[in-house]
Design a protein around this motif. Structure first.
Motif, PDB file in Angstrom:
ATOM      1  N   HIS A  41      40.784  46.636  35.164  1.00 62.73           N
ATOM      2  CA  HIS A  41      41.884  47.289  35.876  1.00 62.73           C
ATOM      3  C   HIS A  41      42.994  47.719  34.923  1.00 62.73           C
ATOM      4  O   HIS A  41      43.555  48.809  35.056  1.00 62.73           O
ATOM      5  CB  HIS A  41      42.448  46.360  36.955  1.00 62.73           C
ATOM      6  N   MET A  42      43.320  46.850  33.960  1.00 59.03           N
ATOM      7  CA  MET A  42      44.376  47.195  33.019  1.00 59.03           C
ATOM      8  C   MET A  42      43.963  48.365  32.118  1.00 59.03           C
ATOM      9  O   MET A  42      44.770  49.251  31.818  1.00 59.03           O
ATOM     10  CB  MET A  42      44.742  45.974  32.163  1.00 59.03           C
ATOM     11  N   SER A  43      42.699  48.388  31.691  1.00 54.54           N
ATOM     12  CA  SER A  43      42.215  49.499  30.874  1.00 54.54           C
ATOM     13  C   SER A  43      42.299  50.805  31.640  1.00 54.54           C
ATOM     14  O   SER A  43      42.713  51.842  31.099  1.00 54.54           O
ATOM     15  CB  SER A  43      40.754  49.255  30.442  1.00 54.54           C
ATOM     16  N   HIS A  44      41.919  50.760  32.901  1.00 54.86           N
ATOM     17  CA  HIS A  44      41.965  51.959  33.741  1.00 54.86           C
ATOM     18  C   HIS A  44      43.404  52.392  33.991  1.00 54.86           C
ATOM     19  O   HIS A  44      43.742  53.571  33.869  1.00 54.86           O
ATOM     20  CB  HIS A  44      41.257  51.669  35.072  1.00 54.86           C
ATOM     21  N   GLU A  50      32.324  36.578  30.206  1.00 56.73           N
ATOM     22  CA  GLU A  50      31.549  35.879  31.230  1.00 56.73           C
ATOM     23  C   GLU A  50      32.392  35.565  32.456  1.00 56.73           C
ATOM     24  O   GLU A  50      31.879  35.505  33.566  1.00 56.73           O
ATOM     25  CB  GLU A  50      30.959  34.589  30.653  1.00 56.73           C
ATOM     26  N   ASP A  51      33.703  35.358  32.248  1.00 53.08           N
ATOM     27  CA  ASP A  51      34.592  35.008  33.358  1.00 53.08           C
ATOM     28  C   ASP A  51      34.877  36.247  34.211  1.00 53.08           C
ATOM     29  O   ASP A  51      35.350  37.272  33.705  1.00 53.08           O
ATOM     30  CB  ASP A  51      35.901  34.431  32.821  1.00 53.08           C
ATOM     31  N   VAL A  52      34.609  36.154  35.511  1.00 55.21           N
ATOM     32  CA  VAL A  52      34.722  37.312  36.408  1.00 55.21           C
ATOM     33  C   VAL A  52      36.157  37.813  36.506  1.00 55.21           C
ATOM     34  O   VAL A  52      36.418  39.027  36.421  1.00 55.21           O
ATOM     35  CB  VAL A  52      34.192  36.957  37.820  1.00 55.21           C
ATOM     36  N   ILE A  53      37.117  36.907  36.667  1.00 50.56           N
ATOM     37  CA  ILE A  53      38.505  37.332  36.870  1.00 50.56           C
ATOM     38  C   ILE A  53      39.067  37.951  35.589  1.00 50.56           C
ATOM     39  O   ILE A  53      39.860  38.895  35.642  1.00 50.56           O
ATOM     40  CB  ILE A  53      39.384  36.157  37.351  1.00 50.56           C
ATOM     41  N   GLN A  54      38.649  37.449  34.438  1.00 56.66           N
ATOM     42  CA  GLN A  54      39.067  38.073  33.175  1.00 56.66           C
ATOM     43  C   GLN A  54      38.525  39.493  33.084  1.00 56.66           C
ATOM     44  O   GLN A  54      39.236  40.425  32.692  1.00 56.66           O
ATOM     45  CB  GLN A  54      38.544  37.259  31.978  1.00 56.66           C
ATOM     46  N   ARG A  55      37.262  39.650  33.444  1.00 51.18           N
ATOM     47  CA  ARG A  55      36.646  40.973  33.391  1.00 51.18           C
ATOM     48  C   ARG A  55      37.358  41.948  34.327  1.00 51.18           C
ATOM     49  O   ARG A  55      37.607  43.101  33.976  1.00 51.18           O
ATOM     50  CB  ARG A  55      35.167  40.845  33.764  1.00 51.18           C
ATOM     51  N   GLU A  56      37.703  41.487  35.522  1.00 49.62           N
ATOM     52  CA  GLU A  56      38.428  42.337  36.473  1.00 49.62           C
ATOM     53  C   GLU A  56      39.800  42.713  35.928  1.00 49.62           C
ATOM     54  O   GLU A  56      40.251  43.852  36.060  1.00 49.62           O
ATOM     55  CB  GLU A  56      38.564  41.620  37.815  1.00 49.62           C
ATOM     56  N   PHE A  57      40.466  41.750  35.312  1.00 48.81           N
ATOM     57  CA  PHE A  57      41.799  41.996  34.746  1.00 48.81           C
ATOM     58  C   PHE A  57      41.742  43.094  33.681  1.00 48.81           C
ATOM     59  O   PHE A  57      42.496  44.076  33.736  1.00 48.81           O
ATOM     60  CB  PHE A  57      42.351  40.703  34.140  1.00 48.81           C
TER      61      PHE A  57
END
Length: 353
Positions: free
Chosen positions: A135-138, A125-132
């Motif tokens: 990006h790291m997965s990619h 649910e947390d946007v910054i966690q999702r972005e992290f």
């Protein structure tokens, strides 16, 4: 003539094996490329479906109409195209679009991430966690299983960058696309989770080191995939004395030697002098011309945060981190993270933004 030809064929098994291996590789690469293209096309299509439903139905003033038409749409699509378009699947596509509203970002991420990756990311649910994690997965080419393990292990909450304000985190994530400016904070953690060591009570520093070496593969996975083990108890001859650093690693992306010192108790200020000495020796005798300066990670069972902040160790390339032998409840770690972010926001002057 036929016998001579037969002898010629059977006398070159190496050439045949080479031919077979080359063709096999071509087929494997082609299949992999096709799967990747299919995954990317599916992901972009699901995003477009989510966008269309969101804009045309759910975000309009026809909410009641949307509630009626979505089940009907799901049923008709499922009848024609299969189970991938159930009601829950369509609502997930809408959530996908709302979580990643920029198509350019989806176009980039979908080159490496499958739809299954995004399904896992949507659980956050947390946007910054999702972005992290996206990006790291990619950037790190994580499999879906690896992504799930990183999320379950609360990698974001334990990363050094998580203690910074969102503005700083996004700046650091942007650097992932620029290898020459690789962010140190994205490759360090605090705390490090060493629950795989299975240590008994009253263990010594030697026991800790031996346990790490015994589970070296697990330890490297916890450090990060770009860490490469180089030495244990490396001998440094300085003046008339011999010194031994606990563990020495090399980080490929950062192009830096990484020394790790293991401490049983709380961090003590005098550890800084030891780390500085080791770093200067490594820079003088081990660092290669194309490498960046070495860094130190001091792993302690605990630390006084105020002491560490006053000493400003990060500017000396010394990272102080705790190690945990078991993962605490998520609420405990999140509470610590929230407090650290508040303090960092005030310290960096982002409070009014």
């Amino acid at each position: 003539m036929s016998e001579n030809r037969k002898k010629e064929i059977t006398s070159t098994p190496t050439q045949y094996q080479s031919l077979y291996a080359d063709i096999k590789q071509l087929i494997t690469q082609a299949r992999s490329s096709v799967v990747k293209q299919v995954n990317q096309t599916l992901t972009v299509t699901y995003w477009q479906i989510g966008k269309r439903i969101s804009i045309d139905i759910l975000d309009s003033n026809r909410a009641d109409y949307g509630k009626q038409v979505l089940p009907k749409l799901s049923q008709q699509l499922s009848d024609e195209f299969g189970k991938g378009f159930t009601y829950s699947s369509l609502t997930r596509m809408v959530k996908f679009y709302k979580a990643f509203p920029e198509q350019t970002i989806i176009a980039t991420l979908s080159q490496q991430l499958s739809w299954s990756h995004f399904v896992e990311l949507l659980k956050l649910e947390d946007v910054i966690q999702r972005e992290f994690y996206a990006h790291m997965s990619h950037h790190e080419s994580w499999s879906v299983r690896t992504l799930r393990e990183r999320m379950d292990g609360m990698l974001f909450e334990r990363s050094a960058i998580a203690k910074q304000p969102e503005k700083v985190i996004r700046q650091e994530l942007a650097k992932l696309e620029q290898p020459q400016t690789a962010s140190l904070a994205l490759h360090l953690k605090d705390p490090y989770l060493l629950d795989f060591l299975e240590l008994q009570d009253n263990f010594s520093e030697k026991d800790l080191e031996n346990a790490i070496l015994h589970k070296l593969e697990h330890f490297i996975l916890e450090l990060g995939s770009d860490f490469a083990f180089m030495a244990r108890q490396k001998r440094l001859q300085i003046g008339g004395n011999d010194y031994y650093l606990d563990l020495l690693f090399y980080h490929r992306k950062l192009k830096r030697l990484v020394l790790i010192e293991l401490k049983l108790g709380e961090f003590k200020p005098e550890y800084k002098g030891q780390a500085e000495l080791y770093l200067k020796w490594l820079a003088k005798y081990e660092q290669q011309p194309d490498e960046n300066s070495p860094i130190a990670i001091l792993l302690c069972s605990s630390k006084d945060k105020e002491v560490v902040e006053l000493m400003e160790l990060e500017q000396d390339d010394i990272h102080i981190a705790e190690y945990w032998l078991q993962l605490p409840p998520k609420e405990v770690l999140q509470a610590k993270l929230h407090k650290a972010i508040e303090e960092a926001t005030l310290r960096l002057g982002f409070g009014d933004e």
